[in-house]
Design a protein around this motif. Sequence first.
Motif, PDB file in Angstrom:
ATOM      1  N   LEU A   1       3.666  -2.708 -12.985  1.00 41.47           N
ATOM      2  CA  LEU A   1       4.604  -3.700 -13.499  1.00 41.47           C
ATOM      3  C   LEU A   1       5.345  -4.319 -12.324  1.00 41.47           C
ATOM      4  O   LEU A   1       6.009  -3.614 -11.561  1.00 41.47           O
ATOM      5  CB  LEU A   1       5.602  -3.040 -14.453  1.00 41.47           C
ATOM      6  N   ASP A   2       5.212  -5.643 -12.163  1.00 41.12           N
ATOM      7  CA  ASP A   2       6.028  -6.386 -11.212  1.00 41.12           C
ATOM      8  C   ASP A   2       7.244  -6.866 -11.985  1.00 41.12           C
ATOM      9  O   ASP A   2       7.157  -7.794 -12.794  1.00 41.12           O
ATOM     10  CB  ASP A   2       5.224  -7.556 -10.631  1.00 41.12           C
ATOM     11  N   LEU A   3       8.366  -6.224 -11.749  1.00 41.14           N
ATOM     12  CA  LEU A   3       9.579  -6.426 -12.552  1.00 41.14           C
ATOM     13  C   LEU A   3      10.526  -7.370 -11.820  1.00 41.14           C
ATOM     14  O   LEU A   3      10.869  -7.143 -10.662  1.00 41.14           O
ATOM     15  CB  LEU A   3      10.248  -5.079 -12.805  1.00 41.14           C
ATOM     16  N   GLY A   4      10.960  -8.425 -12.521  1.00 44.44           N
ATOM     17  CA  GLY A   4      11.697  -9.487 -11.840  1.00 44.44           C
ATOM     18  C   GLY A   4      10.756 -10.231 -10.920  1.00 44.44           C
ATOM     19  O   GLY A   4      11.064 -10.479  -9.759  1.00 44.44           O
TER      20      GLY A   4
ATOM     21  N   GLY B   1      11.364  -0.771  -4.643  1.00 46.67           N
ATOM     22  CA  GLY B   1      11.883  -2.096  -4.334  1.00 46.67           C
ATOM     23  C   GLY B   1      11.390  -2.518  -2.971  1.00 46.67           C
ATOM     24  O   GLY B   1      11.319  -1.702  -2.045  1.00 46.67           O
ATOM     25  N   LEU B   2      11.006  -3.782  -2.855  1.00 46.96           N
ATOM     26  CA  LEU B   2      10.561  -4.329  -1.577  1.00 46.96           C
ATOM     27  C   LEU B   2      11.441  -5.521  -1.231  1.00 46.96           C
ATOM     28  O   LEU B   2      11.781  -6.335  -2.102  1.00 46.96           O
ATOM     29  CB  LEU B   2       9.096  -4.781  -1.640  1.00 46.96           C
ATOM     30  N   TRP B   3      11.798  -5.614   0.042  1.00 44.61           N
ATOM     31  CA  TRP B   3      12.600  -6.727   0.538  1.00 44.61           C
ATOM     32  C   TRP B   3      11.972  -7.265   1.814  1.00 44.61           C
ATOM     33  O   TRP B   3      11.602  -6.478   2.710  1.00 44.61           O
ATOM     34  CB  TRP B   3      14.028  -6.281   0.866  1.00 44.61           C
TER      35      TRP B   3
ATOM     36  N   HIS C   1       0.838  -1.208   0.000  1.00 39.74           N
ATOM     37  CA  HIS C   1       0.000   0.000   0.000  1.00 39.74           C
ATOM     38  C   HIS C   1       0.871   1.255   0.000  1.00 39.74           C
ATOM     39  O   HIS C   1       0.639   2.195  -0.771  1.00 39.74           O
ATOM     40  CB  HIS C   1      -0.899   0.019   1.250  1.00 39.74           C
ATOM     41  N   TRP C   2       1.880   1.283   0.867  1.00 42.92           N
ATOM     42  CA  TRP C   2       2.739   2.465   0.983  1.00 42.92           C
ATOM     43  C   TRP C   2       3.535   2.685  -0.301  1.00 42.92           C
ATOM     44  O   TRP C   2       3.696   3.823  -0.759  1.00 42.92           O
ATOM     45  CB  TRP C   2       3.681   2.316   2.160  1.00 42.92           C
ATOM     46  N   ALA C   3       4.010   1.605  -0.889  1.00 35.42           N
ATOM     47  CA  ALA C   3       4.767   1.730  -2.129  1.00 35.42           C
ATOM     48  C   ALA C   3       3.936   2.380  -3.230  1.00 35.42           C
ATOM     49  O   ALA C   3       4.462   3.133  -4.060  1.00 35.42           O
ATOM     50  CB  ALA C   3       5.247   0.354  -2.580  1.00 35.42           C
ATOM     51  N   LEU C   4       2.631   2.118  -3.224  1.00 37.84           N
ATOM     52  CA  LEU C   4       1.763   2.559  -4.311  1.00 37.84           C
ATOM     53  C   LEU C   4       0.927   3.790  -3.987  1.00 37.84           C
ATOM     54  O   LEU C   4       0.195   4.269  -4.860  1.00 37.84           O
ATOM     55  CB  LEU C   4       0.800   1.423  -4.687  1.00 37.84           C
ATOM     56  N   GLU C   5       1.024   4.317  -2.767  1.00 35.16           N
ATOM     57  CA  GLU C   5       0.011   5.256  -2.309  1.00 35.16           C
ATOM     58  C   GLU C   5      -0.113   6.525  -3.156  1.00 35.16           C
ATOM     59  O   GLU C   5      -1.181   7.125  -3.205  1.00 35.16           O
ATOM     60  CB  GLU C   5       0.252   5.627  -0.848  1.00 35.16           C
ATOM     61  N   SER C   6       0.944   6.953  -3.817  1.00 36.78           N
ATOM     62  CA  SER C   6       0.840   8.165  -4.631  1.00 36.78           C
ATOM     63  C   SER C   6       0.994   7.890  -6.123  1.00 36.78           C
ATOM     64  O   SER C   6       1.246   8.814  -6.907  1.00 36.78           O
ATOM     65  CB  SER C   6       1.879   9.196  -4.179  1.00 36.78           C
ATOM     66  N   ALA C   7       0.830   6.631  -6.529  1.00 35.96           N
ATOM     67  CA  ALA C   7       0.891   6.313  -7.956  1.00 35.96           C
ATOM     68  C   ALA C   7      -0.283   6.975  -8.673  1.00 35.96           C
ATOM     69  O   ALA C   7      -1.381   7.067  -8.132  1.00 35.96           O
ATOM     70  CB  ALA C   7       0.851   4.803  -8.160  1.00 35.96           C
TER      71      ALA C   7
ATOM     72  N   ALA D   1       3.315   2.335 -12.005  1.00 33.96           N
ATOM     73  CA  ALA D   1       4.263   1.956 -10.953  1.00 33.96           C
ATOM     74  C   ALA D   1       5.064   0.752 -11.420  1.00 33.96           C
ATOM     75  O   ALA D   1       4.543  -0.123 -12.122  1.00 33.96           O
ATOM     76  CB  ALA D   1       3.545   1.624  -9.650  1.00 33.96           C
ATOM     77  N   VAL D   2       6.332   0.735 -11.040  1.00 31.91           N
ATOM     78  CA  VAL D   2       7.201  -0.430 -11.233  1.00 31.91           C
ATOM     79  C   VAL D   2       7.645  -0.878  -9.851  1.00 31.91           C
ATOM     80  O   VAL D   2       8.306  -0.117  -9.126  1.00 31.91           O
ATOM     81  CB  VAL D   2       8.426  -0.089 -12.096  1.00 31.91           C
ATOM     82  N   LEU D   3       7.266  -2.084  -9.482  1.00 30.11           N
ATOM     83  CA  LEU D   3       7.659  -2.656  -8.199  1.00 30.11           C
ATOM     84  C   LEU D   3       8.541  -3.872  -8.442  1.00 30.11           C
ATOM     85  O   LEU D   3       8.371  -4.586  -9.440  1.00 30.11           O
ATOM     86  CB  LEU D   3       6.433  -3.062  -7.372  1.00 30.11           C
ATOM     87  N   ALA D   4       9.465  -4.098  -7.531  1.00 29.11           N
ATOM     88  CA  ALA D   4      10.361  -5.243  -7.628  1.00 29.11           C
ATOM     89  C   ALA D   4      10.495  -5.869  -6.245  1.00 29.11           C
ATOM     90  O   ALA D   4      10.933  -5.196  -5.309  1.00 29.11           O
ATOM     91  CB  ALA D   4      11.732  -4.818  -8.158  1.00 29.11           C
TER      92      ALA D   4
END
Length: 259
Positions: A45-48, A135-137, A33-39, A104-107
């Motif tokens: 795109l889920d990259l990799g 990026g998320l880990w 949610h936080w990663a995308l909140e201002s998209a 958005a591009v998330l990995a």
Amino acid sequence: MERDVRRRHASSFGTAAGVYAEHRPDYATAAVHWALESAPGSRVLDLGAGTGKLTGTLVTLGADVIAVEPDSAMVSELRRALPGVRALAGSAEEIPLPDGSVDAVLAGNALHWFDMAVAGGEIARVLAPGGILAGLWNVMDDRVDWVAGLERVGGSAAIGPRDTLSSWRGATAGLHLPGGDVVARFGSAEQAEFPHGQRRTADSLVETLGTRAGVLVMPEREQLATLGRVRAFLASRPETASGNFTLPLLTGVLRTHRL
């Protein structure tokens, strides 16, 4: 990490695609949610994308997801788990999408494998203005005593610099975002962590650590010795010796905006 060594590590996961799909954790919903909140929109795109661990969370949140992954074995697992998702063969350095086609591009546990000297321009190309790169880990909470002990026993191959809370910020801050001329097209980076957890047994945690790139590229004898030490350690700890337990995790996010 030298380029050839990094490439070898990055391409190792397909050899354990089924185990990866079964045992790797998903991502904290609050982190996504936080990663995308201002998209500016819902095209992501889920990259990799690997076997779809992050993809599944994005689908649950209602995003319009496209997954891109270079390894055919990983893509096969993703398509099996998420048959409704558009999954394409491709890489961060050659993204098979039109200009400005995603918001958005998330990995997920993947951004550090990208050659950002090339991938930075590709990510900027496919992102709409105002779009998000994140990026998320999933990192283990080594403030917990037994987790800190596991880190010592497993060594850097099984538990690397982005795998624990105490090290992931330093290992990711500013190091894997677009550089060179492309950096001017992105805002400053933000980092945040979100509590997470996964129910495990000692056996399933050993299986999880066995999918780390540093372990996958080991000679078989060394791999067996490393995982044997981990198994013995887990058997020695009251928190993990029998039955199910919660592996304390956080999902760390590194986020920037395309200007």
